[in-house]
Design a protein around this motif. Structure first.
Motif, PDB file in Angstrom:
ATOM      1  N   LEU A  35       2.551  -5.525 -35.432  1.00  0.00           N
ATOM      2  CA  LEU A  35       3.306  -5.790 -36.658  1.00  0.00           C
ATOM      3  C   LEU A  35       2.629  -5.131 -37.851  1.00  0.00           C
ATOM      4  N   LYS A  36       1.330  -5.303 -37.919  1.00  0.00           N
ATOM      5  CA  LYS A  36       0.564  -4.730 -39.029  1.00  0.00           C
ATOM      6  C   LYS A  36       0.590  -3.215 -38.967  1.00  0.00           C
ATOM      7  N   GLU A  37       0.407  -2.665 -37.770  1.00  0.00           N
ATOM      8  CA  GLU A  37       0.411  -1.209 -37.590  1.00  0.00           C
ATOM      9  C   GLU A  37       1.740  -0.593 -38.008  1.00  0.00           C
ATOM     10  N   LEU A  38       2.829  -1.279 -37.721  1.00  0.00           N
ATOM     11  CA  LEU A  38       4.162  -0.787 -38.064  1.00  0.00           C
ATOM     12  C   LEU A  38       4.520  -1.018 -39.527  1.00  0.00           C
ATOM     13  N   GLY A  39       3.654  -1.700 -40.267  1.00  0.00           N
ATOM     14  CA  GLY A  39       3.925  -1.985 -41.666  1.00  0.00           C
ATOM     15  C   GLY A  39       4.941  -3.091 -41.871  1.00  0.00           C
ATOM     16  N   LEU A  40       5.078  -3.965 -40.875  1.00  0.00           N
ATOM     17  CA  LEU A  40       6.091  -5.018 -40.914  1.00  0.00           C
ATOM     18  C   LEU A  40       5.522  -6.410 -41.179  1.00  0.00           C
ATOM     19  N   GLU A  41       4.223  -6.518 -41.235  1.00  0.00           N
ATOM     20  CA  GLU A  41       3.576  -7.831 -41.325  1.00  0.00           C
ATOM     21  C   GLU A  41       4.049  -8.643 -42.524  1.00  0.00           C
ATOM     22  N   ASP A  42       4.188  -7.970 -43.682  1.00  0.00           N
ATOM     23  CA  ASP A  42       4.542  -8.705 -44.897  1.00  0.00           C
ATOM     24  C   ASP A  42       5.997  -9.138 -44.939  1.00  0.00           C
ATOM     25  N   ASN A  43       6.804  -8.601 -44.024  1.00  0.00           N
ATOM     26  CA  ASN A  43       8.219  -8.976 -44.002  1.00  0.00           C
ATOM     27  C   ASN A  43       8.599  -9.626 -42.672  1.00  0.00           C
ATOM     28  N   THR A  44       7.660 -10.409 -42.121  1.00  0.00           N
ATOM     29  CA  THR A  44       7.928 -11.053 -40.838  1.00  0.00           C
ATOM     30  C   THR A  44       7.503 -12.516 -40.869  1.00  0.00           C
ATOM     31  N   LEU A  45       8.413 -13.362 -40.447  1.00  0.00           N
ATOM     32  CA  LEU A  45       8.146 -14.789 -40.269  1.00  0.00           C
ATOM     33  C   LEU A  45       7.713 -15.002 -38.825  1.00  0.00           C
TER      34      LEU A  45
END
Length: 460
Positions: free
Chosen positions: A265-275
């Motif tokens: 998630l972090k690698e894909l840049g999605l961490e901040d927009n994931t519950l």
């Protein structure tokens, strides 16, 4: 030509708007373990288990100290989770395993599932624009009509049954529903260790759908029996022996798999927009896999706290404060409305759900309890929690009354001291039971005379 350029600009603006609008919808991931002990994680206080990734998740979000499931066994608990409704409302009261069948309709194992009249979590999330996927243990009906891809999920990789080996089968399993399946009808065994493989499949889905809002249920069979662990994971616990060493190694594998998903998630840049939510389907069985539920009393299959209270974490950057706890009771029934509301859905559109959107409670916008009452039922046994008071009804002995706030370990039965409260809670329980359907299946005839409090050895 000028008009064509104008049209092209409008199309591009529309596409950009759709993309940015979609990205406002958070991705949603449910990490769900199976039969884990309440105390068997570092964030729950264990000094034996090695769970750095889930410990980190706990520090980055909220930890629910009173997170409950809707049933103390696998199948019914998952039915409640996927519908947001008490599963007894549609007859899914007992486990849907081969030992159970309906006298009325002759249902067998594969045909015991969530009724097609029910709307699932996958259905709801798909209806608001999510790409949906389910990985791992289904256990909600083995017949084709109950297949995950017919219940709101775009993709599936896992098994339809309730328990299978972690290593690939070299010959067909005794229970056909435990064959590994990719999407619909493509049966092929995996390479490696299943816990890791399930995470790999979820990571592949995330990578392919990184520009769209996605919803993933990653339903691990870890740490359910059979007790299978890698040699490398077992070697990390030389001080332990037997089942305790095996469950520790399996928990380490579970944590590693969760960590791989979170790292991606972090690698894909999605961490901040994931519950992200992590929880478990029921209390740990202290016999079959040597789980530890302390300081709670009880175990899987009963209604003491150790059977129905589970580890429960939630992380949503920018929406939920880091490293906090929430102390009022919540339930896995709440996840459907919570996810739906997070994705932009209106909870008033949900059909007769028993769960609530818990985000406003966690944020402090609503300071009341999410639930004044919670209920559990399995055959003649049942329980009700009203505020901090909990009544447990048994099939073969007098009811017990506990104050969970003062006595979370349920050591002091207060029934004899508060007979009026016992009567009041019995009435609440009876009133709730009047709203339920009859169980859709029961134990087969050869097991009917077994006392219901001794059925645990027949359940997955």
């Amino acid at each position: 030509m000028k008009n064509l350029k104008t049209v092209l600009v409008l199309v591009i603006v529309s596409l950009v708007f759709q993309y940015t609008s979609a990205q406002k919808q958070p991705n949603v991931i449910l990490l769900f373990s199976d039969d884990a002990g309440y105390a068997d994680f570092g964030f729950q206080g264990s000094e034996v288990m090695i769970t750095p990734n889930l410990d980190k998740l706990a520090s980055e979000g909220v930890q629910f100290t009173q997170g409950y499931v809707s049933a103390s066994v696998c199948g019914p608990s998952r039915a409640g989770l996927l519908t947001g409704r008490y599963q007894q409302r549609f007859g899914f009261e007992e486990n849907n395993v081969p030992q159970y069948m309906s006298k009325m309709s002759g249902l067998d194992g594969p045909n015991m599932g969530i009724p097609l009249t029910e709307t699932t979590m996958g259905d709801y999330m798909k209806s608001i624009g999510y790409q949906t996927a389910f990985y791992g243990k289904w256990h909600l009906g083995g017949a084709d009509k109950f297949h995950p891809m017919k219940r709101g999920f775009d993709e599936f990789y896992g098994f339809r049954g309730g328990a299978r080996d972690y290593w690939a089968y070299t010959k067909p399993p005794q229970e056909e529903l435990n064959k590994l399946e990719k999407n619909f009808g493509n049966f092929k065994e995996h390479d490696g260790y299943l816990t890791d493989k399930l995470a790999d499949e979820a990571i592949d889905f995330m990578t392919r759908n990184k520009k769209k809002p996605f919803f993933i249920v990653l339903s691990f069979n870890a740490v359910h029996t059979p007790m299978h662990a890698t040699k490398e994971d077992l070697a990390k616990f030389p001080e332990l022996t037997g089942k305790r060493q095996e469950v520790a190694a399996m928990t380490l594998g579970l944590d590693r798999a969760c960590g791989n998903v979170l790292d991606k998630l972090k690698e894909l840049g999605l961490e901040d927009n994931t519950l992200v939510v992590f929880s478990n389907d029921n209390g740990g069985p202290t016999d079959k896999n040597a789980s530890i539920n302390l300081p709670l009393s009880g175990t899987k299959s009963n209604h003491l706290e150790g059977g129905i209270r589970v580890p429960f974490l939630m992380k949503w950057p920018g929406k939920i404060q880091e490293n906090t706890t929430y102390n009022y009771p919540i339930s896995t029934l709440d996840l459907l409305p919570t996810f739906y509301a997070a994705g932009g859905g209106k909870t008033k559109d949900l059909k007769n759900v028993d769960g609530v959107n818990i985000v406003p409670f966690v944020q402090g916008l609503n300071t009341e309890r999410p639930h004044k009452e919670l209920f559990w039922k399995l055959g003649a046994r049942a329980a009700v929690r009203d505020g901090d008071w909990k009544l447990i009804r048994y099939s073969d002995r007098p009811a017990e009354l506990f104050n969970i706030e003062d006595d979370p370990s349920e050591k002091k039965n207060l029934a004899v001291y508060y007979p009026d409260r016992v009567k009041q809670l019995f009435k609440k329980l009876y009133h709730w039971e009047l709203t339920l359907e009859r169980p859709a299946w029961l134990l087969q005839k050869k097991f009917e005379k077994v006392d219901i409090d001794r059925m645990d050895r027949y359940r997955n």
